[in-house]
Design a protein around this motif. Structure first.
Motif, PDB file in Angstrom:
ATOM      1  N   MET A 156       0.837  -1.195   0.000  1.00  0.00           N
ATOM      2  CA  MET A 156       0.000   0.000   0.000  1.00  0.00           C
ATOM      3  C   MET A 156       0.872   1.246   0.000  1.00  0.00           C
ATOM      4  O   MET A 156       1.951   1.261   0.595  1.00  0.00           O
ATOM      5  CB  MET A 156      -0.916   0.017   1.214  1.00  0.00           C
ATOM      6  CG  MET A 156      -1.957  -1.095   1.213  1.00  0.00           C
ATOM      7  SD  MET A 156      -3.043  -1.024   2.644  1.00  0.00           S
ATOM      8  CE  MET A 156      -3.932   0.504   2.325  1.00  0.00           C
ATOM      9  N   HIS A 187      -2.757   4.664   2.786  1.00  0.00           N
ATOM     10  CA  HIS A 187      -2.715   4.615   4.247  1.00  0.00           C
ATOM     11  C   HIS A 187      -3.401   5.838   4.850  1.00  0.00           C
ATOM     12  O   HIS A 187      -4.084   5.725   5.886  1.00  0.00           O
ATOM     13  CB  HIS A 187      -1.261   4.527   4.739  1.00  0.00           C
ATOM     14  CG  HIS A 187      -0.694   3.151   4.664  1.00  0.00           C
ATOM     15  ND1 HIS A 187       0.529   2.877   4.100  1.00  0.00           N
ATOM     16  CD2 HIS A 187      -1.176   1.957   5.084  1.00  0.00           C
ATOM     17  CE1 HIS A 187       0.770   1.581   4.193  1.00  0.00           C
ATOM     18  NE2 HIS A 187      -0.247   0.996   4.773  1.00  0.00           N
ATOM     19  N   ARG A 217       1.621   4.540   7.622  1.00  0.00           N
ATOM     20  CA  ARG A 217       1.317   3.127   7.863  1.00  0.00           C
ATOM     21  C   ARG A 217       1.071   2.860   9.339  1.00  0.00           C
ATOM     22  O   ARG A 217       0.105   2.180   9.716  1.00  0.00           O
ATOM     23  CB  ARG A 217       2.476   2.259   7.366  1.00  0.00           C
ATOM     24  CG  ARG A 217       2.231   0.768   7.474  1.00  0.00           C
ATOM     25  CD  ARG A 217       3.518  -0.018   7.282  1.00  0.00           C
ATOM     26  NE  ARG A 217       3.307  -1.311   6.653  1.00  0.00           N
ATOM     27  CZ  ARG A 217       4.231  -2.260   6.576  1.00  0.00           C
ATOM     28  NH1 ARG A 217       5.449  -2.029   7.079  1.00  0.00           N
ATOM     29  NH2 ARG A 217       3.977  -3.411   5.990  1.00  0.00           N
ATOM     30  N   ASN A 252      -2.576   1.543  11.084  1.00  0.00           N
ATOM     31  CA  ASN A 252      -2.776   0.361  11.910  1.00  0.00           C
ATOM     32  C   ASN A 252      -3.173   0.712  13.335  1.00  0.00           C
ATOM     33  O   ASN A 252      -4.049   0.057  13.921  1.00  0.00           O
ATOM     34  CB  ASN A 252      -1.512  -0.501  11.892  1.00  0.00           C
ATOM     35  CG  ASN A 252      -1.347  -1.249  10.585  1.00  0.00           C
ATOM     36  OD1 ASN A 252      -2.146  -2.108  10.251  1.00  0.00           O
ATOM     37  ND2 ASN A 252      -0.318  -0.912   9.828  1.00  0.00           N
ATOM     38  N   PHE A 298      -5.119  -4.199   2.985  1.00  0.00           N
ATOM     39  CA  PHE A 298      -4.689  -3.501   4.191  1.00  0.00           C
ATOM     40  C   PHE A 298      -4.371  -4.489   5.304  1.00  0.00           C
ATOM     41  O   PHE A 298      -3.370  -4.336   6.025  1.00  0.00           O
ATOM     42  CB  PHE A 298      -5.759  -2.516   4.669  1.00  0.00           C
ATOM     43  CG  PHE A 298      -5.414  -1.912   6.002  1.00  0.00           C
ATOM     44  CD1 PHE A 298      -4.408  -0.969   6.102  1.00  0.00           C
ATOM     45  CD2 PHE A 298      -6.053  -2.338   7.154  1.00  0.00           C
ATOM     46  CE1 PHE A 298      -4.049  -0.438   7.341  1.00  0.00           C
ATOM     47  CE2 PHE A 298      -5.710  -1.814   8.390  1.00  0.00           C
ATOM     48  CZ  PHE A 298      -4.706  -0.854   8.483  1.00  0.00           C
ATOM     49  N   ASP A 335      -1.021  -5.995   4.696  1.00  0.00           N
ATOM     50  CA  ASP A 335       0.009  -5.002   4.972  1.00  0.00           C
ATOM     51  C   ASP A 335       0.216  -4.839   6.476  1.00  0.00           C
ATOM     52  O   ASP A 335       1.344  -4.730   6.958  1.00  0.00           O
ATOM     53  CB  ASP A 335      -0.390  -3.668   4.341  1.00  0.00           C
ATOM     54  CG  ASP A 335       0.684  -2.609   4.475  1.00  0.00           C
ATOM     55  OD1 ASP A 335       1.715  -2.735   3.787  1.00  0.00           O
ATOM     56  OD2 ASP A 335       0.508  -1.665   5.268  1.00  0.00           O
ATOM     57  N   GLU A 392       2.138  -7.697   7.926  1.00  0.00           N
ATOM     58  CA  GLU A 392       3.574  -7.571   7.632  1.00  0.00           C
ATOM     59  C   GLU A 392       4.244  -6.524   8.532  1.00  0.00           C
ATOM     60  O   GLU A 392       5.396  -6.704   8.936  1.00  0.00           O
ATOM     61  CB  GLU A 392       3.764  -7.242   6.158  1.00  0.00           C
ATOM     62  CG  GLU A 392       3.295  -8.366   5.246  1.00  0.00           C
ATOM     63  CD  GLU A 392       4.148  -8.557   4.015  1.00  0.00           C
ATOM     64  OE1 GLU A 392       4.706  -7.555   3.518  1.00  0.00           O
ATOM     65  OE2 GLU A 392       4.267  -9.714   3.560  1.00  0.00           O
ATOM     66  N   GLU A 393       3.543  -5.434   8.856  1.00  0.00           N
ATOM     67  CA  GLU A 393       4.140  -4.476   9.797  1.00  0.00           C
ATOM     68  C   GLU A 393       4.428  -5.166  11.127  1.00  0.00           C
ATOM     69  O   GLU A 393       5.476  -4.946  11.747  1.00  0.00           O
ATOM     70  CB  GLU A 393       3.218  -3.278  10.022  1.00  0.00           C
ATOM     71  CG  GLU A 393       3.891  -2.220  10.898  1.00  0.00           C
ATOM     72  CD  GLU A 393       2.947  -1.236  11.539  1.00  0.00           C
ATOM     73  OE1 GLU A 393       3.251  -0.030  11.509  1.00  0.00           O
ATOM     74  OE2 GLU A 393       1.911  -1.662  12.097  1.00  0.00           O
TER      75      GLU A 393
END
Length: 246
Positions: free
Chosen positions: A1, A6, A116, A120, A144, A147, A150-151
């Motif tokens: 993204m 974001h 980002r 979240n 999303f 993503d 993954e963060e």
């Protein structure tokens, strides 16, 4: 993204959070955060929004603590939250892409990091507010959710601060099951920080699977894992030890 996507998430999720908080009332208990009432959720998230925006507006190149929590409640507290959220969205939108400021996770740029991170942050706490209100939660986009997973795996739990550790080396598989968009990650657990790899790179001792949105919330400890196969103790380890320490 990308950054603009974001920012759209931050904007939408903050509005949903405020709406759910209003409907629940600030005295309502937050089932996903048992020690909190909605007033605690609004104060925390509103402070984080202001704290994040300050790194971009000043800009701040070193870590600083967040500000004091407001002595507000009820409609005044919701309005305070809305003001900080709107200011954050405006700051993220107007900040030059080449801004240089403090961050704490790998990212293509500081602005990419903050958009980002706040997407979240706001989404997880929107879920908290909706849990207090009750009823069906708002939907989450698959891209999303992936993503955000993954963060968490490549960002927060790649740090020395991660407490997800195992005396016996083990492998946890994380697998999304969304039709046409399945993703897998291999998480190697040891007495050091977890090491995550894309794909199926080693046999798994335990696999947690489900839709990206459900896995996102499970990995953030907002829901139980949708499906667990293999050594369930590894899934339990995640739930017991994965709380985020900034």
């Amino acid at each position: 993204m990308d950054i603009s996507e974001h920012i759209q998430v931050v904007d939408k999720e903050g509005q949903l959070l405020a709406r759910a908080a209003t409907e629940a009332g600030t005295e309502a208990k937050v089932p996903t955060c048992p020690d909190w009432q909605v007033r605690d959720l609004l104060r925390h998230t509103g402070m984080v929004h202001r704290w994040a925006a300050a790194f971009l507006t000043e800009p701040r190149t070193s870590y600083r603590l967040g500000g004091e929590l407001p002595d507000l409640d009820g409609e005044a507290l919701v309005e305070w939250f809305r003001e900080g959220h709107a200011a954050l969205v405006a700051t993220l939108t107007e900040t030059p892409p080449d801004i240089d400021c403090w961050t704490f996770l790998p990212a293509p740029s500081p602005l990419a990091f903050w958009t980002r991170r706040q997407a979240n942050e706001t989404t997880v706490h929107r879920v908290d507010a909706e849990s207090a209100r009750g009823g069906s939660p708002s939907p989450m986009d698959v891209a999303f959710a992936v993503d955000g997973i993954e963060e968490l795996l490549f960002g927060f739990h790649a740090r020395e601060r991660s407490q997800v550790r195992s005396a016996v080396p083990s492998v946890l598989r994380v697998r999304t099951t969304d039709p046409g968009d399945e993703r897998t990650w291999t998480v190697r657990l040891s007495d050091g920080p977890p090491v995550t790899e894309h794909g199926t790179t080693a046999p798994a001792d335990c696999e947690v699977s489900g839709s990206a949105a459900r896995l996102y919330l499970a990995l953030w400890n907002r829901l139980p894992f949708p499906q667990v196969t293999g050594e369930r103790a590894l899934a339990a380890l995640w739930r017991e030890k994965s709380a985020i320490v900034m």
